[in-house]
Design a protein around this motif. Structure first.
Motif, PDB file in Angstrom:
ATOM      1  N   UNK A  32     -40.834   4.661  -3.834  1.00  0.00           N
ATOM      2  CA  UNK A  32     -41.893   5.157  -4.599  1.00  0.00           C
ATOM      3  C   UNK A  32     -42.750   4.827  -5.395  1.00  0.00           C
ATOM      4  N   UNK A  33     -41.471   4.138  -6.357  1.00  0.00           N
ATOM      5  CA  UNK A  33     -41.918   3.734  -7.871  1.00  0.00           C
ATOM      6  C   UNK A  33     -41.555   1.841  -7.847  1.00  0.00           C
ATOM      7  N   UNK A  79     -51.709  -2.448   0.814  1.00  0.00           N
ATOM      8  CA  UNK A  79     -50.417  -1.371   1.371  1.00  0.00           C
ATOM      9  C   UNK A  79     -49.638  -1.989   1.736  1.00  0.00           C
ATOM     10  N   UNK A  80     -49.625  -3.404   2.416  1.00  0.00           N
ATOM     11  CA  UNK A  80     -48.903  -3.859   3.123  1.00  0.00           C
ATOM     12  C   UNK A  80     -48.096  -4.449   1.667  1.00  0.00           C
ATOM     13  N   UNK A  81     -47.967  -5.183   0.820  1.00  0.00           N
ATOM     14  CA  UNK A  81     -47.541  -5.279  -0.116  1.00  0.00           C
ATOM     15  C   UNK A  81     -46.696  -4.267  -0.597  1.00  0.00           C
ATOM     16  N   UNK A  82     -46.780  -2.878  -1.082  1.00  0.00           N
ATOM     17  CA  UNK A  82     -46.808  -1.715  -1.949  1.00  0.00           C
ATOM     18  C   UNK A  82     -45.392  -1.589  -0.797  1.00  0.00           C
ATOM     19  N   UNK A  83     -45.890  -1.662   0.921  1.00  0.00           N
ATOM     20  CA  UNK A  83     -44.400  -1.234   2.721  1.00  0.00           C
ATOM     21  C   UNK A  83     -43.414  -2.254   2.055  1.00  0.00           C
ATOM     22  N   UNK A  84     -43.379  -4.172   1.581  1.00  0.00           N
ATOM     23  CA  UNK A  84     -42.611  -4.730   1.429  1.00  0.00           C
ATOM     24  C   UNK A  84     -41.497  -4.116   0.417  1.00  0.00           C
ATOM     25  N   UNK A  85     -42.115  -3.733  -1.309  1.00  0.00           N
ATOM     26  CA  UNK A  85     -41.669  -3.500  -2.398  1.00  0.00           C
ATOM     27  C   UNK A  85     -40.962  -2.334  -1.788  1.00  0.00           C
ATOM     28  N   UNK A  86     -41.625  -0.787  -1.314  1.00  0.00           N
ATOM     29  CA  UNK A  86     -41.065  -0.249  -0.659  1.00  0.00           C
ATOM     30  C   UNK A  86     -39.657   0.021   0.022  1.00  0.00           C
ATOM     31  N   UNK A  87     -39.339  -1.015   0.930  1.00  0.00           N
ATOM     32  CA  UNK A  87     -38.593  -1.723   2.171  1.00  0.00           C
ATOM     33  C   UNK A  87     -37.854  -1.992   1.055  1.00  0.00           C
ATOM     34  N   UNK A  88     -37.659  -2.956  -0.117  1.00  0.00           N
ATOM     35  CA  UNK A  88     -36.894  -4.104  -0.644  1.00  0.00           C
ATOM     36  C   UNK A  88     -36.038  -2.270  -0.934  1.00  0.00           C
ATOM     37  N   UNK A  89     -36.976  -1.667  -1.965  1.00  0.00           N
ATOM     38  CA  UNK A  89     -36.022  -0.975  -3.273  1.00  0.00           C
ATOM     39  C   UNK A  89     -34.992   0.153  -1.826  1.00  0.00           C
ATOM     40  N   UNK A  90     -35.519   0.105  -0.890  1.00  0.00           N
ATOM     41  CA  UNK A  90     -34.939   1.883  -0.386  1.00  0.00           C
ATOM     42  C   UNK A  90     -33.378   0.776   0.543  1.00  0.00           C
ATOM     43  N   UNK A  91     -33.651  -1.167   0.305  1.00  0.00           N
ATOM     44  CA  UNK A  91     -31.992  -1.500   0.783  1.00  0.00           C
ATOM     45  C   UNK A  91     -31.114  -1.574  -0.319  1.00  0.00           C
ATOM     46  N   UNK A  98     -47.647 -13.152 -20.070  1.00  0.00           N
ATOM     47  CA  UNK A  98     -48.071 -11.966 -20.356  1.00  0.00           C
ATOM     48  C   UNK A  98     -47.914 -10.662 -20.067  1.00  0.00           C
ATOM     49  N   UNK A  99     -48.387  -9.241 -19.741  1.00  0.00           N
ATOM     50  CA  UNK A  99     -47.053  -8.681 -19.559  1.00  0.00           C
ATOM     51  C   UNK A  99     -48.194  -7.924 -18.087  1.00  0.00           C
ATOM     52  N   UNK A 100     -47.208  -6.749 -17.768  1.00  0.00           N
ATOM     53  CA  UNK A 100     -47.446  -5.316 -17.067  1.00  0.00           C
ATOM     54  C   UNK A 100     -48.351  -4.092 -16.874  1.00  0.00           C
ATOM     55  N   UNK A 101     -49.615  -4.064 -15.669  1.00  0.00           N
ATOM     56  CA  UNK A 101     -50.549  -2.901 -16.104  1.00  0.00           C
ATOM     57  C   UNK A 101     -49.904  -1.976 -15.845  1.00  0.00           C
ATOM     58  N   UNK A 102     -51.071  -1.236 -15.286  1.00  0.00           N
ATOM     59  CA  UNK A 102     -50.116   0.602 -15.619  1.00  0.00           C
ATOM     60  C   UNK A 102     -50.776   0.554 -13.691  1.00  0.00           C
ATOM     61  N   UNK A 103     -49.796   1.783 -13.785  1.00  0.00           N
ATOM     62  CA  UNK A 103     -50.288   2.849 -12.525  1.00  0.00           C
ATOM     63  C   UNK A 103     -49.668   3.818 -12.306  1.00  0.00           C
ATOM     64  N   UNK A 104     -50.707   4.597 -11.918  1.00  0.00           N
ATOM     65  CA  UNK A 104     -50.560   5.832 -11.223  1.00  0.00           C
ATOM     66  C   UNK A 104     -49.144   6.250 -11.584  1.00  0.00           C
ATOM     67  N   UNK A 105     -49.033   7.538 -12.055  1.00  0.00           N
ATOM     68  CA  UNK A 105     -47.229   8.406 -11.743  1.00  0.00           C
ATOM     69  C   UNK A 105     -47.411   8.553  -9.876  1.00  0.00           C
ATOM     70  N   UNK A 161     -48.919  11.578  -8.134  1.00  0.00           N
ATOM     71  CA  UNK A 161     -50.429  11.308  -8.070  1.00  0.00           C
ATOM     72  C   UNK A 161     -50.317  10.865  -6.648  1.00  0.00           C
ATOM     73  N   UNK A 162     -49.995   9.957  -6.056  1.00  0.00           N
ATOM     74  CA  UNK A 162     -49.750   8.284  -4.831  1.00  0.00           C
ATOM     75  C   UNK A 162     -49.023   9.997  -3.930  1.00  0.00           C
ATOM     76  N   UNK A 163     -48.554  11.155  -3.920  1.00  0.00           N
ATOM     77  CA  UNK A 163     -47.843  12.090  -2.846  1.00  0.00           C
ATOM     78  C   UNK A 163     -48.160  12.838  -2.177  1.00  0.00           C
TER      79      UNK A 163
END
Ligand SMILES: Cc1cc2nc3c(=O)[nH]c(=O)nc-3n(C[C@H](O)[C@H](O)[C@H](O)COP(=O)(O)O)c2cc1C
Length: 322
Positions: free
Chosen positions: A13-14, A61-73, A301-308, A311-313
């Motif tokens: 999720x992170x 959401x599709x981008x979030x899904x790919x990140x999720x799968x990569x992190x699980x892998x 440059x720098x990254x921008x923040x996200x909600x913890x 907050x998204x569960x």
């Protein structure tokens, strides 16, 4: 074992929430069950003016899904994905079922390591050319997810598309509703959503492309004269094509990041239906344009923040997790 308690799901999720989204609106929720993560489009975070059809929200959401799968892998587990698993819940975009042990491939490791390094770089890029091999790798990344990344190499086409972007940018500049929405999502430093002024780029003093204005006050600066502009297209359109386009966008962006390249978006013509239709006719009727971005060598440059993550569960019954 309840999956929500495992380090695997926390890491997943992170990573998921690091995905890009228009105005950093973060239009996602995750419903957790034992060994299952449901990805849900958060209707409360849809940008009603620039994204009334939820197309950009599905891309995000599709981008979030790919990140999720990569992190699980890289956490050592396999997973299966079912897209749009319930007809009666169109906002449920994907169901991820976490499976057996898995040894992450070198590509999964490289892309997962780029999730935290990627950010939108709206500043001028260096004039250094992007090597042919890198251009090929980024195009290939989109192809692996069933999309096409068209790099606008032909001068006539590049000028037609950048002209379209400039005209669409002008229309949005005069659109009070659009400007109000943009202002609402341009945030003070410290906010965990929206775009902080420091992430905006200077206004271009010349060059082919306009930059969306996020309240940045810097003086106008010269941008690269020969930008590498990419349009990601899909053979069909609709919710499934858009979720998959988001994965392709993210795989291309992570590949670019892993090669030391920066990117920033130009969605102006995607957010005005008549301009999107013109873009389709410029590229070919079978090319449904989903996202436009430029690639190049950016100054840091720098990254921008996200909600913890908390907050998204949501639990599956729809209640808040905590
Ligand atoms: C579908 C989509 C469209 C976007 N369009 C624009 C755009 O037109 N202009 C822009 O400056 N940023 C655009 N962005 C970038 C977002 O503003 C950015 O992803 C968000 O603020 C989070 O910042 P990050 O990408 O640096 O992590 C877009 C992002 C997505 C996913």
């Amino acid at each position: 074992m309840i999956l929500t308690e495992t380090p695997v799901v926390t890491a997943a999720l992170e990573a998921a929430v690091r995905a890009p989204s228009p105005h950093n609106s973060q239009p996602w929720l995750f419903e957790l069950g034992p060994d299952v993560i449901d990805l849900v489009l958060d209707e409360d975070r849809v940008l009603e003016v620039c994204d009334p059809d939820r197309r950009e929200a599905r891309l995000s959401c599709g981008a979030a899904l790919l990140n999720l799968q990569l992190a699980i892998a890289v956490a050592g587990r396999s997973c299966d994905v079912e897209f749009l698993p319930r007809k009666d819940r169109p906002e449920l975009l994907a169901r991820v079922v976490v499976g057996a042990r898995h040894r992450a491939t070198a590509t999964e490791q490289r892309l997962a390591a780029s999730i935290r390094a990627r950010y939108s770089n709206r500043r001028p890029f260096a004039s250094t050319a992007v090597p042919a091999g890198f251009r090929y790798a980024v195009r290939q990344a989109a192809r692996e997810e069933g999309a096409k990344l068209i790099l606008l190499d032909e001068v006539g086409l590049l000028e037609a598309v950048t002209g379209l972007i400039r005209r669409a940018d002008h229309v949005q500049t005069l659109d009070e509703g659009f400007q109000a929405e943009l202002r609402a999502w341009t945030k003070e430093n410290g906010s965990r959503e929206g775009v902080p002024a420091y992430a905006g780029g200077p206004r271009p003093s010349g060059g082919l492309l306009p930059v969306r204005h996020h309240g940045q006050s810097e003086q106008a600066r010269e941008f690269e004269r020969d930008p590498v502009v990419a349009v990601l297209t899909t053979p069909t359109d609709g919710p499934l094509a858009q979720i998959r386009a988001g994965r392709a966008m993210q795989r291309a962006l992570l590949t670019a990041t892993s090669l030391g390249l920066s990117a920033s978006f130009y969605s102006q013509p995607m957010e005005i239906p008549s301009a999107r239709a013109v873009l389709r006719s410029l590229l070919g009727e079978n090319e449904n344009p989903q996202v436009v971005f430029r690639l190049g060598y950016g100054f840091p440059g720098s990254t921008t923040p996200r909600r913890p993550v908390d907050a998204v569960i949501r639990t599956r019954s729809g209640e808040s997790h905590r």
